[in-house]
Design a protein around this motif. Structure first.
Motif, PDB file in Angstrom:
ATOM      1  N   GLY A  73       0.818  -1.209   0.000  1.00 47.93           N
ATOM      2  CA  GLY A  73       0.000   0.000   0.000  1.00 47.93           C
ATOM      3  C   GLY A  73       0.850   1.257   0.000  1.00 47.93           C
ATOM      4  N   ALA A  74       0.241   2.358  -0.394  1.00 42.52           N
ATOM      5  CA  ALA A  74       0.956   3.635  -0.418  1.00 42.52           C
ATOM      6  C   ALA A  74       1.240   4.157   0.991  1.00 42.52           C
ATOM      7  CB  ALA A  74       0.164   4.667  -1.212  1.00 42.52           C
ATOM      8  N   ASN A  75       0.664   3.517   1.993  1.00 43.20           N
ATOM      9  CA  ASN A  75       0.886   3.929   3.381  1.00 43.20           C
ATOM     10  C   ASN A  75       2.176   3.347   3.969  1.00 43.20           C
ATOM     11  OD1 ASN A  75      -0.235   1.313   3.298  1.00 43.20           O
ATOM     12  ND2 ASN A  75      -0.995   1.498   5.386  1.00 43.20           N
ATOM     13  N   VAL A  76       2.904   2.537   3.182  1.00 43.17           N
ATOM     14  CA  VAL A  76       4.176   1.978   3.658  1.00 43.17           C
ATOM     15  C   VAL A  76       5.285   2.284   2.658  1.00 43.17           C
ATOM     16  CG1 VAL A  76       3.087   0.118   4.975  1.00 43.17           C
ATOM     17  CG2 VAL A  76       3.780  -0.301   2.635  1.00 43.17           C
ATOM     18  N   ASN A  77       6.502   2.369   3.172  1.00 45.32           N
ATOM     19  CA  ASN A  77       7.669   2.590   2.324  1.00 45.32           C
ATOM     20  C   ASN A  77       7.810   1.404   1.363  1.00 45.32           C
ATOM     21  OD1 ASN A  77      10.357   2.528   1.317  1.00 45.32           O
ATOM     22  ND2 ASN A  77      11.091   3.676   3.093  1.00 45.32           N
ATOM     23  N   PRO A  78       7.849   1.654   0.057  1.00 45.03           N
ATOM     24  CA  PRO A  78       7.904   0.545  -0.890  1.00 45.03           C
ATOM     25  C   PRO A  78       9.209  -0.251  -0.854  1.00 45.03           C
ATOM     26  CG  PRO A  78       8.148   2.621  -2.040  1.00 45.03           C
ATOM     27  CD  PRO A  78       7.820   2.951  -0.610  1.00 45.03           C
ATOM     28  N   MET A  79      10.204   0.244  -0.165  1.00 45.55           N
ATOM     29  CA  MET A  79      11.500  -0.439  -0.088  1.00 45.55           C
ATOM     30  C   MET A  79      11.677  -1.213   1.219  1.00 45.55           C
ATOM     31  SD  MET A  79      12.668   0.505  -2.963  1.00 45.55           S
ATOM     32  CE  MET A  79      14.415   0.283  -3.028  1.00 45.55           C
ATOM     33  N   LYS A  80      10.706  -1.106   2.123  1.00 46.72           N
ATOM     34  CA  LYS A  80      10.864  -1.655   3.466  1.00 46.72           C
ATOM     35  C   LYS A  80      10.351  -3.092   3.571  1.00 46.72           C
ATOM     36  CE  LYS A  80       9.458  -0.905   8.210  1.00 46.72           C
ATOM     37  NZ  LYS A  80       8.570  -0.182   9.102  1.00 46.72           N
ATOM     38  N   PRO A  81      11.249  -4.034   3.927  1.00 46.49           N
ATOM     39  CA  PRO A  81      10.775  -5.379   4.264  1.00 46.49           C
ATOM     40  C   PRO A  81       9.916  -5.302   5.530  1.00 46.49           C
ATOM     41  CG  PRO A  81      13.141  -5.375   3.896  1.00 46.49           C
ATOM     42  CD  PRO A  81      12.703  -3.934   3.975  1.00 46.49           C
ATOM     43  N   MET A  82       8.925  -6.160   5.617  1.00 49.42           N
ATOM     44  CA  MET A  82       8.017  -6.154   6.759  1.00 49.42           C
ATOM     45  C   MET A  82       7.819  -7.582   7.262  1.00 49.42           C
ATOM     46  SD  MET A  82       5.278  -3.438   5.150  1.00 49.42           S
ATOM     47  CE  MET A  82       4.293  -3.248   6.614  1.00 49.42           C
ATOM     48  N   PRO A  83       7.381  -7.723   8.511  1.00 50.57           N
ATOM     49  CA  PRO A  83       7.110  -9.068   9.025  1.00 50.57           C
ATOM     50  C   PRO A  83       5.999  -9.732   8.202  1.00 50.57           C
ATOM     51  CG  PRO A  83       7.034  -7.440  10.804  1.00 50.57           C
ATOM     52  CD  PRO A  83       7.128  -6.686   9.516  1.00 50.57           C
TER      53      PRO A  83
END
Length: 114
Positions: free
Chosen positions: A91-101
């Motif tokens: 989503g546009a609400n998260v950094n597109p480069m950031k790995p997430m759990p």
């Protein structure tokens, strides 16, 4: 895409589309995020999840989401096979480069599909 992963991706996408047609955009987007996690290593499923996120953004009149999804669709075509931030919900609400759990249920499906 291996069969179990494909089935899981299609279930998430199918539920997202069903909810979209009912104008239940929050629920739809939740399932699109899950589909994104499952399909982000494959160009067509990855891009398809962003396409539907774009459609949700348009229906919600969310300019940030619309712009974010257009740029992410382009990136999904260019980078899906090279590098993706694992677990990123798209989503546009998260950094597109950031790995997430990765949610545990999806982690299991992904690990069985490697």
């Amino acid at each position: 895409m291996r069969n179990k992963l494909k089935v899981a991706y299609n279930l998430e996408l199918g539920e997202a589309i069903r909810l979209y047609k009912l104008n239940e955009f929050t629920g739809s987007f939740h399932h699109l995020e899950r589909a994104h996690i499952l399909g982000q290593r494959y160009i067509i499923p990855h891009t398809k999840s962003h396409w539907w996120m774009l459609k949700v953004g348009i229906r919600k009149h969310n300019i940030k989401e619309v712009f974010g999804q257009v740029t992410r669709m382009i990136a999904s075509v260019l980078f899906s096979k090279i590098w993706v931030p694992l677990g990123n919900t798209g989503g546009a609400n998260v950094n597109p480069m950031k790995p997430m759990p990765i949610p545990e249920d999806l982690k299991k499906i992904l690990s069985e599909s490697e």
